[in-house]
Design a protein around this motif. Structure first.
Motif, PDB file in Angstrom:
ATOM      1  N   ARG A 161       0.832  -1.213   0.000  1.00  0.00           N
ATOM      2  CA  ARG A 161       0.000   0.000   0.000  1.00  0.00           C
ATOM      3  C   ARG A 161       0.861   1.256   0.000  1.00  0.00           C
ATOM      4  N   ALA A 162       1.937   1.250   0.773  1.00  0.00           N
ATOM      5  CA  ALA A 162       2.803   2.425   0.848  1.00  0.00           C
ATOM      6  C   ALA A 162       3.468   2.702  -0.497  1.00  0.00           C
ATOM      7  N   VAL A 163       4.009   1.661  -1.116  1.00  0.00           N
ATOM      8  CA  VAL A 163       4.670   1.840  -2.413  1.00  0.00           C
ATOM      9  C   VAL A 163       3.654   2.255  -3.469  1.00  0.00           C
ATOM     10  N   ALA A 164       2.487   1.619  -3.482  1.00  0.00           N
ATOM     11  CA  ALA A 164       1.456   1.960  -4.466  1.00  0.00           C
ATOM     12  C   ALA A 164       1.011   3.413  -4.315  1.00  0.00           C
ATOM     13  N   LYS A 165       0.885   3.871  -3.075  1.00  0.00           N
ATOM     14  CA  LYS A 165       0.473   5.263  -2.829  1.00  0.00           C
ATOM     15  C   LYS A 165       1.495   6.237  -3.411  1.00  0.00           C
ATOM     16  N   VAL A 166       2.767   5.950  -3.208  1.00  0.00           N
ATOM     17  CA  VAL A 166       3.820   6.824  -3.745  1.00  0.00           C
ATOM     18  C   VAL A 166       3.853   6.739  -5.263  1.00  0.00           C
ATOM     19  N   LEU A 167       3.791   5.521  -5.807  1.00  0.00           N
ATOM     20  CA  LEU A 167       3.848   5.363  -7.264  1.00  0.00           C
ATOM     21  C   LEU A 167       2.676   6.050  -7.949  1.00  0.00           C
ATOM     22  N   ASP A 168       1.495   5.973  -7.338  1.00  0.00           N
ATOM     23  CA  ASP A 168       0.320   6.621  -7.930  1.00  0.00           C
ATOM     24  C   ASP A 168       0.437   8.137  -7.948  1.00  0.00           C
ATOM     25  N   SER A 169       1.227   8.684  -7.021  1.00  0.00           N
ATOM     26  CA  SER A 169       1.358  10.137  -6.955  1.00  0.00           C
ATOM     27  C   SER A 169       2.486  10.674  -7.839  1.00  0.00           C
ATOM     28  N   LEU A 170       3.287   9.788  -8.414  1.00  0.00           N
ATOM     29  CA  LEU A 170       4.423  10.228  -9.225  1.00  0.00           C
ATOM     30  C   LEU A 170       3.984  10.676 -10.617  1.00  0.00           C
ATOM     31  N   PRO A 171       4.602  11.729 -11.131  1.00  0.00           N
ATOM     32  CA  PRO A 171       4.388  12.069 -12.540  1.00  0.00           C
ATOM     33  C   PRO A 171       4.995  10.970 -13.424  1.00  0.00           C
ATOM     34  N   ALA A 172       4.557  10.906 -14.653  1.00  0.00           N
ATOM     35  CA  ALA A 172       4.971   9.835 -15.559  1.00  0.00           C
ATOM     36  C   ALA A 172       6.485   9.740 -15.720  1.00  0.00           C
ATOM     37  N   GLU A 173       7.172  10.876 -15.807  1.00  0.00           N
ATOM     38  CA  GLU A 173       8.623  10.838 -16.026  1.00  0.00           C
ATOM     39  C   GLU A 173       9.358  10.289 -14.797  1.00  0.00           C
ATOM     40  N   LYS A 174       8.855  10.573 -13.602  1.00  0.00           N
ATOM     41  CA  LYS A 174       9.501  10.035 -12.406  1.00  0.00           C
ATOM     42  C   LYS A 174       9.174   8.560 -12.224  1.00  0.00           C
ATOM     43  N   PHE A 175       7.975   8.164 -12.629  1.00  0.00           N
ATOM     44  CA  PHE A 175       7.623   6.741 -12.599  1.00  0.00           C
ATOM     45  C   PHE A 175       8.554   5.960 -13.521  1.00  0.00           C
ATOM     46  N   LEU A 176       8.863   6.533 -14.676  1.00  0.00           N
ATOM     47  CA  LEU A 176       9.788   5.893 -15.611  1.00  0.00           C
ATOM     48  C   LEU A 176      11.160   5.710 -14.963  1.00  0.00           C
ATOM     49  N   LEU A 177      11.614   6.695 -14.200  1.00  0.00           N
ATOM     50  CA  LEU A 177      12.900   6.575 -13.508  1.00  0.00           C
ATOM     51  C   LEU A 177      12.877   5.421 -12.504  1.00  0.00           C
ATOM     52  N   VAL A 178      11.763   5.264 -11.793  1.00  0.00           N
ATOM     53  CA  VAL A 178      11.629   4.151 -10.843  1.00  0.00           C
ATOM     54  C   VAL A 178      11.688   2.827 -11.594  1.00  0.00           C
ATOM     55  N   GLU A 179      10.989   2.752 -12.710  1.00  0.00           N
ATOM     56  CA  GLU A 179      11.023   1.519 -13.519  1.00  0.00           C
ATOM     57  C   GLU A 179      12.436   1.204 -13.986  1.00  0.00           C
ATOM     58  N   LEU A 180      13.130   2.213 -14.476  1.00  0.00           N
ATOM     59  CA  LEU A 180      14.490   1.997 -14.967  1.00  0.00           C
ATOM     60  C   LEU A 180      15.442   1.605 -13.840  1.00  0.00           C
ATOM     61  N   LYS A 181      15.304   2.243 -12.703  1.00  0.00           N
ATOM     62  CA  LYS A 181      16.222   2.001 -11.584  1.00  0.00           C
ATOM     63  C   LYS A 181      15.973   0.653 -10.912  1.00  0.00           C
ATOM     64  N   PHE A 182      14.716   0.293 -10.705  1.00  0.00           N
ATOM     65  CA  PHE A 182      14.410  -0.863  -9.861  1.00  0.00           C
ATOM     66  C   PHE A 182      13.857  -2.078 -10.600  1.00  0.00           C
ATOM     67  N   TRP A 183      13.188  -1.886 -11.717  1.00  0.00           N
ATOM     68  CA  TRP A 183      12.474  -3.013 -12.310  1.00  0.00           C
ATOM     69  C   TRP A 183      12.957  -3.441 -13.683  1.00  0.00           C
ATOM     70  N   SER A 184      13.919  -2.752 -14.277  1.00  0.00           N
ATOM     71  CA  SER A 184      14.402  -3.192 -15.585  1.00  0.00           C
ATOM     72  C   SER A 184      15.589  -4.129 -15.384  1.00  0.00           C
ATOM     73  N   HIS A 185      15.452  -5.302 -15.933  1.00  0.00           N
ATOM     74  CA  HIS A 185      16.506  -6.318 -15.815  1.00  0.00           C
ATOM     75  C   HIS A 185      16.837  -6.831 -17.202  1.00  0.00           C
ATOM     76  N   PRO A 186      18.062  -6.923 -17.579  1.00  0.00           N
ATOM     77  CA  PRO A 186      19.249  -6.554 -16.812  1.00  0.00           C
ATOM     78  C   PRO A 186      19.386  -5.035 -16.730  1.00  0.00           C
ATOM     79  N   GLN A 187      20.032  -4.587 -15.684  1.00  0.00           N
ATOM     80  CA  GLN A 187      20.234  -3.159 -15.454  1.00  0.00           C
ATOM     81  C   GLN A 187      21.292  -2.664 -16.437  1.00  0.00           C
ATOM     82  N   LEU A 188      20.862  -1.929 -17.455  1.00  0.00           N
ATOM     83  CA  LEU A 188      21.774  -1.501 -18.505  1.00  0.00           C
ATOM     84  C   LEU A 188      22.338  -0.101 -18.256  1.00  0.00           C
TER      85      LEU A 188
END
Length: 108
Positions: A72-99
């Motif tokens: 719930r805490a992570v979802a609340k923060v992710l829902d409040s992020l603008p699209a460009e910052k959400f993309l940064l989270v995706e690139l930093k934490f969820w893209s594998h392999p980390q290029l």
């Protein structure tokens, strides 16, 4: 921010997709599991209804409660992020392999 807290938050965010799947699996396992019935005829002081017992297990499992709190805490923060910052989270934490390095991600 304390370094250990930062690492914990990064860990929770990076595991967010897997945690969602784990919580769903754990909840399904609790709901689908059949209670062990004892043929000895001795009854304990537990809840008599299997449905009630499963609901109580879902509501009182401390590990599951903490995972849901984190989700719930992570979802609340992710829902409040603008699209460009959400993309940064995706690139930093969820893209594998980390290029990209942190600097490469920041340049995006």
């Amino acid at each position: 921010m304390d370094r250990s807290i930062r690492r914990y938050v990064e860990h929770v965010v990076s595991d967010y997709p897997d945690t969602k799947a784990d919580v769903a699996s754990m909840e399904a396992e609790i709901v689908e599991c059949s209670l062990n019935h004892d043929d000895s005829g001795i009854r304990g002081g537990g809840v008599g209804s299997p449905t009630e017992s499963k609901a109580i297990n879902l509501m009182t499992n401390k590990y599951l409660i903490q995972l849901n709190r984190n989700l719930r805490a992570v979802a609340k923060v992710l829902d409040s992020l603008p699209a460009e910052k959400f993309l940064l989270v995706e690139l930093k934490f969820w893209s594998h392999p980390q290029l990209l390095s942190d600097e490469g991600i920041a340049q995006k």
